[in-house]
Design an enzyme around this catalytic site. Structure first.
Site, PDB file in Angstrom:
ATOM      1  N   SER A  27       0.796  -1.289  -0.010  1.00  0.00           N
ATOM      2  CA  SER A  27       0.048   0.056   0.049  1.00  0.00           C
ATOM      3  C   SER A  27       0.837   1.241  -0.127  1.00  0.00           C
ATOM      4  CB  SER A  27      -0.992   0.040   1.210  1.00  0.00           C
ATOM      5  OG  SER A  27      -0.152  -0.057   2.370  1.00  0.00           O
ATOM      6  N   THR A  28       2.111   1.043   0.468  1.00  0.00           N
ATOM      7  CA  THR A  28       2.935   2.245   0.384  1.00  0.00           C
ATOM      8  C   THR A  28       3.627   2.465  -0.983  1.00  0.00           C
ATOM      9  OG1 THR A  28       3.504   1.847   2.564  1.00  0.00           O
ATOM     10  CG2 THR A  28       4.759   3.609   1.874  1.00  0.00           C
ATOM     11  N   GLY A  81       8.425  -0.667  -0.096  1.00  0.00           N
ATOM     12  CA  GLY A  81       7.722  -0.647   1.353  1.00  0.00           C
ATOM     13  C   GLY A  81       8.604  -1.525   2.270  1.00  0.00           C
ATOM     14  N   ALA A  82       8.097  -1.668   3.498  1.00  0.00           N
ATOM     15  CA  ALA A  82       8.576  -2.810   4.603  1.00  0.00           C
ATOM     16  C   ALA A  82       7.412  -2.672   5.813  1.00  0.00           C
ATOM     17  CB  ALA A  82       9.973  -2.009   5.103  1.00  0.00           C
ATOM     18  N   GLU A 102      10.829  -9.172  -4.496  1.00  0.00           N
ATOM     19  CA  GLU A 102      11.365  -7.943  -3.830  1.00  0.00           C
ATOM     20  C   GLU A 102      12.902  -7.965  -3.579  1.00  0.00           C
ATOM     21  OE1 GLU A 102       7.344  -6.202  -1.694  1.00  0.00           O
ATOM     22  OE2 GLU A 102       8.419  -7.666  -0.675  1.00  0.00           O
ATOM     23  N   LYS A 120       6.303   1.762  11.262  1.00  0.00           N
ATOM     24  CA  LYS A 120       6.982   0.305  10.842  1.00  0.00           C
ATOM     25  C   LYS A 120       8.356   0.685  11.427  1.00  0.00           C
ATOM     26  CE  LYS A 120       4.048  -0.641   7.640  1.00  0.00           C
ATOM     27  NZ  LYS A 120       4.020  -0.683   6.499  1.00  0.00           N
TER      28      LYS A 120
HETATM   29  C1  5RP Z   1       5.052  -6.865   0.197  1.00  0.00           C
HETATM   30  C2  5RP Z   1       5.884  -6.015   1.066  1.00  0.00           C
HETATM   31  C3  5RP Z   1       5.609  -4.843   1.503  1.00  0.00           C
HETATM   32  O1  5RP Z   1       6.605  -3.865   1.198  1.00  0.00           O
HETATM   33  C4  5RP Z   1       5.242  -4.626   2.884  1.00  0.00           C
HETATM   34  O2  5RP Z   1       4.223  -5.641   3.439  1.00  0.00           O
HETATM   35  C5  5RP Z   1       4.779  -3.319   3.387  1.00  0.00           C
HETATM   36  O3  5RP Z   1       3.467  -3.104   2.823  1.00  0.00           O
HETATM   37  P1  5RP Z   1       2.447  -1.629   3.045  1.00  0.00           P
HETATM   38  O4  5RP Z   1       3.252  -0.598   2.518  1.00  0.00           O
HETATM   39  O5  5RP Z   1       1.388  -2.160   2.525  1.00  0.00           O
HETATM   40  O6  5RP Z   1       2.478  -1.654   4.636  1.00  0.00           O
HETATM   41  O7  5RP Z   1       7.052  -6.544   1.844  1.00  0.00           O
HETATM   42  O8  5RP Z   1       5.635  -8.401   0.163  1.00  0.00           O
END
Ligand code: 5RP
Length: 221
Positions: A27-28, A81-82, A102, A120
């Site tokens: 989502s990020t 993202g993470a 990724e 995060k």
């Molecule tokens: C997908 C990932 C995403 O980057 C991680 O889950 C973060 O997601 P979001 O930005 O939705 O919080 O590793 O495999």
């Protein structure tokens, strides 16, 4: 602008004409694709590589053409993202199930920029269950090996079905609670037969852009 948007917007500012760009998943990362698409519509010329099938679809919907990783020699900047980020910029990734691609895309990148909202940031990785992509064959044996490393592995499901990654594998979400030595654990996990890849990204991110609810963004690293 919310926190995710703020981090994504700042990261996209690093992209210049002619660059090869890695597109993350989640989502990020969605917002990075969104802001990148705005710049592409204004004439920015870039080549992109995606970290998942869903990102490929989102990019296509927004008018960004996606190339295969093997059609490029390297990636200039990968934006992703993470799920967790520690003070050494080590990460847990894979909440969205795309950890393997990724990691391959991040490893092919000259610069790996992580975008995250402040929720995060953690002192110690591991409260978020660590995703481990495993082969379906012998999965219960692989899970027992993982358990011996001190976690509770839980098979990921989606809509009542076993979750299958873009690569045709399954995911064990490993509840460690705390991961004091991510580098060691990453090695130990990947040494288990049946493990394809784990969601620890150790020493890969050199820059993390953290977004805040007030619409500001700060760089770490
Ligand atoms: C997908 C990932 C995403 O980057 C991680 O889950 C973060 O997601 P979001 O930005 O939705 O919080 O590793 O495999």
């Amino acid at each position: 602008m919310n926190a995710k948007q703020a981090a994504a917007y700042k990261a996209v500012g690093y992209i210049q004409d002619g660059m090869i760009v890695g597109l993350g998943t989640g989502s990020t990362a969605y917002w990075a694709i969104h802001y990148l698409a705005e710049r592409v519509a204004q004439g920015l010329k870039i080549t992109t590589v995606a970290t998942s099938e869903s990102t490929t679809s989102i990019a296509a919907e927004k008018g960004i053409k996606v190339s295969s990783l093997d059609s490029v020699e390297y990636i200039d900047i990968d934006i992703d993202g993470a799920d967790e980020v520690d003070s050494m910029l080590n990460l847990i990734k894979g909440g969205g199930g795309a950890l393997l691609r990724e990691k391959i895309v991040a490893a092919a990148s000259r610069e790996f920029i992580v975008i995250a909202d402040e929720s995060k940031l953690v002192d110690v990785l591991g409260r978020f269950p660590l995703p481990v992509e495993v082969l379906a064959f012998g999965r219960e044996h692989t899970a027992r090996h993982l358990q011996r490393l001190g976690c509770r592995p839980v098979l990921r499901e989606k809509d009542g079905q076993v979750y299958i990654t873009d690569n045709g594998h399954q995911i064990l979400d490993c509840h460690f609670n705390a991961i004091p030595d991510p580098a060691l654990l990453a090695q130990q996990i990947n040494a288990i037969p049946g493990v394809v890849e784990n969601g620890l990204f150790v020493g890969m991110a050199k820059k993390v852009i953290v977004g805040y609810a007030d619409g500001s963004a700060k760089e770490l690293g």
